[in-house]
Design a protein around this motif. Structure first.
Motif, mmCIF file in Angstrom:
data_model
loop_
_atom_site.group_PDB
_atom_site.id
_atom_site.type_symbol
_atom_site.label_atom_id
_atom_site.label_comp_id
_atom_site.label_asym_id
_atom_site.label_seq_id
_atom_site.Cartn_x
_atom_site.Cartn_y
_atom_site.Cartn_z
ATOM 1 N N ASP A 3 7.728 -37.214 -28.428
ATOM 2 C CA ASP A 3 6.418 -37.452 -27.786
ATOM 3 C C ASP A 3 5.960 -38.918 -28.086
ATOM 4 O O ASP A 3 5.132 -39.214 -27.033
ATOM 5 N N ASP A 4 6.110 -39.363 -29.250
ATOM 6 C CA ASP A 4 5.551 -40.626 -29.456
ATOM 7 C C ASP A 4 5.928 -41.684 -28.410
ATOM 8 O O ASP A 4 5.359 -42.609 -28.013
ATOM 9 N N GLN A 5 7.345 -41.763 -27.997
ATOM 10 C CA GLN A 5 7.795 -42.706 -27.217
ATOM 11 C C GLN A 5 7.055 -42.578 -25.788
ATOM 12 O O GLN A 5 7.034 -43.500 -25.189
ATOM 13 N N ILE A 6 7.136 -41.337 -25.420
ATOM 14 C CA ILE A 6 6.200 -41.144 -24.187
ATOM 15 C C ILE A 6 4.792 -41.473 -24.192
ATOM 16 O O ILE A 6 4.572 -42.197 -23.200
ATOM 17 N N VAL A 7 4.203 -41.204 -25.063
ATOM 18 C CA VAL A 7 3.072 -41.958 -25.323
ATOM 19 C C VAL A 7 2.877 -43.479 -25.315
ATOM 20 O O VAL A 7 2.218 -44.219 -24.905
ATOM 21 N N ARG A 8 3.899 -43.970 -25.866
ATOM 22 C CA ARG A 8 4.053 -45.639 -25.860
ATOM 23 C C ARG A 8 4.584 -46.103 -24.387
ATOM 24 O O ARG A 8 3.818 -46.950 -24.011
ATOM 25 N N LEU A 9 5.211 -45.306 -23.688
ATOM 26 C CA LEU A 9 5.322 -45.821 -22.297
ATOM 27 C C LEU A 9 4.202 -45.553 -21.521
ATOM 28 O O LEU A 9 3.970 -46.473 -20.539
ATOM 29 N N THR A 59 7.190 -53.465 -9.397
ATOM 30 C CA THR A 59 8.467 -52.552 -9.386
ATOM 31 C C THR A 59 8.601 -51.889 -10.778
ATOM 32 O O THR A 59 8.803 -50.651 -11.053
ATOM 33 N N LEU A 60 8.509 -52.804 -11.719
ATOM 34 C CA LEU A 60 8.704 -52.471 -13.122
ATOM 35 C C LEU A 60 7.684 -51.311 -13.549
ATOM 36 O O LEU A 60 7.865 -50.307 -14.049
ATOM 37 N N LEU A 61 6.349 -51.512 -13.242
ATOM 38 C CA LEU A 61 5.333 -50.716 -13.390
ATOM 39 C C LEU A 61 5.384 -49.251 -12.778
ATOM 40 O O LEU A 61 5.381 -48.133 -13.226
ATOM 41 N N LEU A 62 5.889 -49.279 -11.552
ATOM 42 C CA LEU A 62 6.322 -47.840 -10.709
ATOM 43 C C LEU A 62 7.470 -47.298 -11.843
ATOM 44 O O LEU A 62 7.335 -46.054 -11.646
ATOM 45 N N LYS A 63 8.304 -47.872 -12.177
ATOM 46 C CA LYS A 63 9.593 -47.274 -12.932
ATOM 47 C C LYS A 63 9.005 -46.671 -14.328
ATOM 48 O O LYS A 63 9.223 -45.537 -14.393
ATOM 49 N N VAL A 64 8.357 -47.173 -14.781
ATOM 50 C CA VAL A 64 7.763 -46.879 -16.059
ATOM 51 C C VAL A 64 6.998 -45.600 -15.857
ATOM 52 O O VAL A 64 6.811 -44.563 -16.560
ATOM 53 N N VAL A 65 5.873 -45.775 -14.703
ATOM 54 C CA VAL A 65 5.210 -44.744 -14.421
ATOM 55 C C VAL A 65 5.958 -43.626 -13.943
ATOM 56 O O VAL A 65 5.604 -42.200 -14.389
ATOM 57 N N ILE A 67 9.048 -42.716 -14.968
ATOM 58 C CA ILE A 67 9.693 -42.118 -15.936
ATOM 59 C C ILE A 67 8.809 -41.432 -16.783
ATOM 60 O O ILE A 67 9.204 -40.146 -17.228
ATOM 61 N N ALA A 68 7.458 -41.754 -17.193
ATOM 62 C CA ALA A 68 6.775 -41.278 -18.109
ATOM 63 C C ALA A 68 6.179 -40.068 -17.268
ATOM 64 O O ALA A 68 6.171 -38.979 -17.898
ATOM 65 N N GLY A 69 6.049 -40.129 -15.998
ATOM 66 C CA GLY A 69 5.410 -38.797 -15.220
ATOM 67 C C GLY A 69 6.674 -37.710 -15.362
ATOM 68 O O GLY A 69 6.215 -36.452 -15.556
ATOM 69 N N ILE A 70 7.809 -38.111 -15.055
ATOM 70 C CA ILE A 70 9.144 -37.077 -15.060
ATOM 71 C C ILE A 70 8.919 -36.410 -16.473
ATOM 72 O O ILE A 70 9.291 -35.375 -16.734
ATOM 73 N N LEU A 71 9.076 -37.238 -17.735
ATOM 74 C CA LEU A 71 9.160 -36.722 -19.044
ATOM 75 C C LEU A 71 7.952 -35.787 -19.307
ATOM 76 O O LEU A 71 8.169 -34.769 -19.947
#
Length: 112
Positions: A3-9, A59-65, A67-71
């Motif tokens: 959970d803390d990693q998702i919050v950091r993402l 592109t990097l922002l979209l990928k991070v968003v 991944i965070a959304g999927i998680l």
């Protein structure tokens, strides 16, 4: 992921969003105040590099968003069972209402 990693993402995506906003601003690109025909070769190259860099950051922002959304979607909400039951009830009520409207339409073309 924890959970803390998702919050950091998610926090990272906000910071990346600010960077994207800065990088895509054409007023900050080299030669922004000149007509395209008057740009030097160096300004054209630098301007092109700025566009490519902005696109890469986006592109990097979209990928991070993504991944965070999927998680976040993979984690069940604490009251997920109750929310599903509530939605099922609302859906059943809407289906009954729609069926009643259809029946009224078929009987007398009166939808009220």
């Amino acid at each position: 992921m924890r959970d803390d990693q998702i919050v950091r993402l998610q926090a990272l995506s906000e910071r990346l969003g600010e960077v994207v906003i800065e990088e895509v601003d054409p007023h900050k690109w080299p030669g922004n105040d000149k007509p395209l025909g008057e740009l030097t070769q160096q300004e054209r190259g630098d301007r092109y590099w700025c566009k490519k860099n902005a696109a890469a950051t986006m592109t990097l922002l979209l990928k991070v968003v993504n991944i965070a959304g999927i998680l976040n979607r993979q984690k069940p909400a604490p009251d997920a069972g109750h929310a599903v039951d509530e939605l099922d009830g609302e859906l059943a009520a809407a289906e009954r209402e729609a069926q009643a409207i259809i029946e009224r339409m078929q009987k007398g073309n009166n939808v009220h």
